[in-house]
Design an enzyme around this catalytic site. Structure first.
Site, PDB file in Angstrom:
ATOM      1  N   HIS A  73       1.184  -1.619  -0.022  1.00 39.01           N
ATOM      2  CA  HIS A  73      -0.196   0.171   0.105  1.00 39.01           C
ATOM      3  C   HIS A  73       1.341   1.616  -0.244  1.00 39.01           C
ATOM      4  O   HIS A  73       0.820   1.737  -0.438  1.00 39.01           O
ATOM      5  CB  HIS A  73      -0.830   0.065   0.942  1.00 39.01           C
ATOM      6  CG  HIS A  73      -1.308   1.104   2.168  1.00 39.01           C
ATOM      7  ND1 HIS A  73      -2.331   2.189   0.913  1.00 39.01           N
ATOM      8  CD2 HIS A  73      -0.707   2.248   2.852  1.00 39.01           C
ATOM      9  CE1 HIS A  73      -2.842   3.018   0.860  1.00 39.01           C
ATOM     10  NE2 HIS A  73      -1.778   3.219   2.446  1.00 39.01           N
ATOM     11  N   HIS A 120       4.550   6.353   5.729  1.00 36.66           N
ATOM     12  CA  HIS A 120       3.354   7.540   5.957  1.00 36.66           C
ATOM     13  C   HIS A 120       2.748   6.074   7.289  1.00 36.66           C
ATOM     14  O   HIS A 120       1.998   6.812   8.816  1.00 36.66           O
ATOM     15  CB  HIS A 120       2.516   7.791   5.319  1.00 36.66           C
ATOM     16  CG  HIS A 120       1.920   6.779   4.457  1.00 36.66           C
ATOM     17  ND1 HIS A 120       1.919   5.701   3.627  1.00 36.66           N
ATOM     18  CD2 HIS A 120       0.476   6.731   4.596  1.00 36.66           C
ATOM     19  CE1 HIS A 120       0.924   5.224   3.263  1.00 36.66           C
ATOM     20  NE2 HIS A 120      -0.442   5.236   3.743  1.00 36.66           N
ATOM     21  N   ASP A 121       2.540   4.762   7.289  1.00 38.37           N
ATOM     22  CA  ASP A 121       2.240   4.081   8.081  1.00 38.37           C
ATOM     23  C   ASP A 121       2.958   3.087   9.260  1.00 38.37           C
ATOM     24  O   ASP A 121       2.531   2.388   9.426  1.00 38.37           O
ATOM     25  CB  ASP A 121       1.619   2.980   6.631  1.00 38.37           C
ATOM     26  CG  ASP A 121      -0.279   3.615   6.685  1.00 38.37           C
ATOM     27  OD1 ASP A 121      -0.601   4.051   7.698  1.00 38.37           O
ATOM     28  OD2 ASP A 121      -0.483   3.297   5.344  1.00 38.37           O
ATOM     29  N   ASP A 257      -2.337   9.477  -0.045  1.00 38.86           N
ATOM     30  CA  ASP A 257      -2.667   8.615   0.653  1.00 38.86           C
ATOM     31  C   ASP A 257      -4.338   8.287   0.158  1.00 38.86           C
ATOM     32  O   ASP A 257      -4.629   7.327   0.018  1.00 38.86           O
ATOM     33  CB  ASP A 257      -2.749   8.379   1.556  1.00 38.86           C
ATOM     34  CG  ASP A 257      -2.845   7.279   3.023  1.00 38.86           C
ATOM     35  OD1 ASP A 257      -3.194   5.934   2.310  1.00 38.86           O
ATOM     36  OD2 ASP A 257      -3.713   8.123   3.854  1.00 38.86           O
ATOM     37  N   ARG A 436      11.191 -12.584  33.445  1.00 38.82           N
ATOM     38  CA  ARG A 436      11.621 -13.162  32.031  1.00 38.82           C
ATOM     39  C   ARG A 436      10.843 -12.047  31.468  1.00 38.82           C
ATOM     40  O   ARG A 436      10.804 -12.654  30.145  1.00 38.82           O
ATOM     41  CB  ARG A 436      11.068 -14.495  32.391  1.00 38.82           C
ATOM     42  CG  ARG A 436      12.032 -15.833  33.532  1.00 38.82           C
ATOM     43  CD  ARG A 436      11.203 -16.965  33.823  1.00 38.82           C
ATOM     44  NE  ARG A 436      12.149 -17.934  34.307  1.00 38.82           N
ATOM     45  CZ  ARG A 436      12.375 -17.844  35.346  1.00 38.82           C
ATOM     46  NH1 ARG A 436      12.725 -16.436  35.899  1.00 38.82           N
ATOM     47  NH2 ARG A 436      14.063 -18.400  35.523  1.00 38.82           N
TER      48      ARG A 436
END
Length: 510
Positions: A73, A120-121, A257, A436
Site C-alpha cells: 500500500h 506514513h504508515d 494516501d 522473564r
C-alpha cells in the site's frame, strides 16, 4: 519569544526554501540533494519499513495471496505522491516557481514526498486500526487500576495526571511514526523530511476541545507524544511552522494516501471474491449518484457513470483477466482527475498550504472529485469492511493485543525501584515472572526508556541533538509514563504474525 508567540514575519511571503532545507538535529552534509538521499537510505533500509510487509492493510495476510500489506500500500501511495508533485510543477509557471522559492527544488520536493508516503504508515501497530483501538481500550480500562498509578494519584495533582492519562489512552500510529523517527531509531532525518510525515499537529497531552477551532481538522487526531515534544518544537522552529500548523508537503502525502487506498481496498475485495465486478460497478454508480446528484463531469466532458461503464465494458472483453483489466483502466480513469484536482487545490490555496493552516485535506471540498473519492470509501465501508473475514481479523486484533498487554501487566504493577532493579540486571529471585517478561522486550525499546529516563533532567543536548524537556516534572510520574510507553512501543512494533505467535506462547499455552 516562545513558540506560541512565534509567527512568520510576513504572513503573505511564500518561500519554500525556508521549508525545504538540509537542517537536522545533528548537522550532516552541505548539499540538499545528498542530504535527502541520505534520508532516503536511512528510511528504506530501516526495520520499521521492513515490518510493513507483514502488517495487515485490510484483509488477513495470506501466503499465496496478492492482497495488499502495509508495505505494498505504501509503495502505491509513494507513486501517487510523485505524480501529484510532478503535476504541481507542470502547472506552475517559471515565474511562479521563482516567486515561491521553488525553482530548482522539483527533485527535492519529489524525494521528500516520496519518502514521506513510504513512511506514513510505519507507526501503525499490528492488525491495523483495530490494533490502535485495542491498545487504547486496554489502557482506558486498566491504567487507573495499576499500583503505581494509584500511588501517583495520591501524590500528584489532577493537572499533572490528566494530560498523561489522556496521552496513554490515545495511542496513534501517526504519533508513533514521529516517535520512531526520533526516540526509537534516531534516524537524524532532515527536519523537512520528518515534518512532511507529521499529518496531525496536536500534542497527545491535549484533547481535541483544547485546540483552536480554526485548526480542528489539523488536530482531529494526536500528532506527537510528550517524549517527542522538544524534537517537534525544534523542527517547527527550524522550518518556520506556527503551533498546530503543518508542513506544506504533508498535504500532498495525505492526498496521495486518500487517493490510493480508496481504490486498493475494492480491488482486494474483488480479488477475494467478496464482490463481483458487476456488483461493484452497480454499488459505485448508485453511491456516486447519491453524493453527486448534479452529475458534474469527471474527466473532460465525461461523467462518472459514463467512465465507469466504459471501464466495465472494456474489461469484459479481456481474454486473460477481466478483474486486472478493470482496475488498470479504473485507476487510470479515476486517479488522473483526482491527482489533477489535488494539484489544483494545492496551488489555488498555496498561501494557506504553505503556512500549514489550510484546515482540510486537499480533495475534501464540495467538488465532484471529493464525491468521487468519497464514493470509493463509502462502498468499501458498507460492502467490504463488514465482511466476516475482515471483522474476524479485527476481533483477533483486539484479543491478541489486549491479551499481550494483560500478560505484560506485571511489569506495570512494579514499583519504580523494583523495575529499576530488573532493568539493571537484578530481580531474578524477587520477581521471577517479571524478570522473564522483561527479558522478552526489545533491547532497542528498553534502551530508549533508559535514555529518556536518565536524560530527563539534563538541560544539555543529548546524543540526538535535542534537549530533553517535557511537561512532566514529577520524576516518579515520568518513569511510570516511560514504562507504559515502553510496552506500547514493544507491542505496536510487532508484525501481525509475531504478535500472534507471542500471544500463543504466553496465553494459549497457559
Amino acid at each position: 519569544m516562545t513558540q506560541a508567540d512565534r509567527r512568520p514575519q510576513d504572513p503573505h511571503l511564500i518561500d519554500f526554501k525556508k521549508k525545504i532545507s538540509l537542517e537536522r538535529p545533528l548537522p550532516y552534509g552541505r548539499d540538499l540533494q545528498r542530504a535527502l538521499e541520505s534520508d532516503r537510505g536511512r528510511i528504506i533500509n530501516s526495520a520499521p519499513i521492513r515490518r510493513l510487509q507483514q502488517k495487515t492493510q485490510v484483509f488477513p495476510l495470506e501466503r499465496n495471496s496478492a492482497v495488499r500489506s502495509r508495505l505494498t500500500h505504501s509503495l502505491e501511495v509513494q507513486q501517487v505522491g510523485r505524480f501529484i508533485v510532478q503535476t504541481i510543477f507542470d502547472r506552475l509557471t517559471k515565474q511562479q516557481k521563482s516567486a515561491y522559492g521553488l525553482d530548482g527544488l522539483e527533485r527535492a520536493v519529489e524525494s521528500l514526498v516520496e519518502i514521506s508516503c513510504l513512511m506514513h504508515d510505519m507507526g501503525n501497530p499490528p492488525f491495523g486500526h483495530s490494533g490502535e483501538d485495542a491498545i487504547n481500550r486496554w489502557f482506558t480500562q486498566n491504567l487507573t487500576t495499576l499500583a503505581p498509578m494509584k500511588a501517583l494519584a495520591e501524590s500528584c495533582s489532577e493537572d499533572e495526571l490528566a494530560p498523561i492519562h489522556h496521552e496513554l489512552c490515545h495511542f496513534d500510529g501517526n504519533a508513533q511514526a514521529i516517535r520512531l523517527v526520533q526516540s526509537l531509531h534516531r534516524f537524524n532525518l532532515t527536519y523537512s523530511q520528518a515534518a512532511s510525515v507529521l499529518k496531525y499537529t496536536r500534542p497527545a497531552t491535549e484533547s481535541a476541545e483544547q485546540v483552536p477551532r480554526d485548526k480542528n481538522y489539523l488536530t482531529k487526531k494526536v500528532g506527537y507524544y510528550v517524549t517527542e515534544k522538544p524534537y517537534v518544537e525544534a523542527m517547527m522552529a527550524a522550518l518556520d511552522m506556527a503551533p498546530y500548523c503543518r508542513h506544506p508537503l504533508s498535504y500532498i502525502m495525505e492526498a496521495a494516501d486518500d487517493i490510493s487506498y480508496c481504490l486498493a481496498d475494492l480491488e482486494d475485495a474483488v480479488e477475494k471474491r467478496i464482490l463481483s465486478l458487476e456488483t461493484l460497478t452497480k454499488y459505485l454508480s448508485k453511491t456516486f449518484e447519491e453524493l453527486e446528484p448534479t452529475n458534474r463531469p469527471i474527466k473532460k466532458d465525461k461523467t462518472f457513470d459514463v467512465l465507469l461503464q466504459d471501464v466495465f465494458q472494456d474489461a469484459s472483453h479481456d481474454e486473460i483477466s477481466k478483474t486486472h483489466k478493470f482496475f488498470i483502466r479504473l485507476r487510470v480513469e479515476m486517479v488522473h482527475p483526482l491527482v489533477a484536482h489535488a494539484s489544483k487545490q494545492f496551488i489555488d490555496n498555496l498561501e494557506q498550504v504553505y503556512h500549514g493552516d489550510f484546515n482540510r485535506a486537499l480533495i475534501e471540498d464540495n467538488s465532484q472529485f471529493h464525491a468521487l473519492a468519497k464514493t470509493f470509501k463509502q462502498v468499501a465501508l458498507k460492502h467490504v469492511f463488514n465482511d466476516p473475514e475482515v471483522e474476524t481479523l479485527e476481533l483477533q486484533g483486539y484479543k491478541i493485543i489486549g491479551g499481550l498487554l494483560t500478560e505484560y501487566r506485571p511489569l506495570l504493577e512494579l514499583s519504580q525501584d523494583a523495575f529499576s532493579d530488573i532493568v539493571n540486571g537484578g530481580g531474578s529471585r524477587s520477581y521471577p515472572v517479571e524478570k522473564r517478561l522483561f527479558n522478552k522486550l526489545s533491547r532497542k525499546h528498553v534502551g530508549a526508556y533508559e535514555v529518556a529516563l536518565n536524560e530527563r533532567h539534563n538541560d544539555k543536548e543529548n546524543k540526538s541533538g535535542i534537549a530533553i524537556t517535557t511537561c512532566i516534572e514529577n520524576r516518579a510520574l515520568w518513569e511510570f509514563y516511560l514504562r507504559c510507553r515502553l510496552l506500547q512501543d514493544y507491542v505496536s512494533g510487532m508484525t501481525d504474525q509475531f504478535a500472534f505467535d507471542e500471544y500463543k506462547s504466553l496465553v494459549v499455552s497457559n
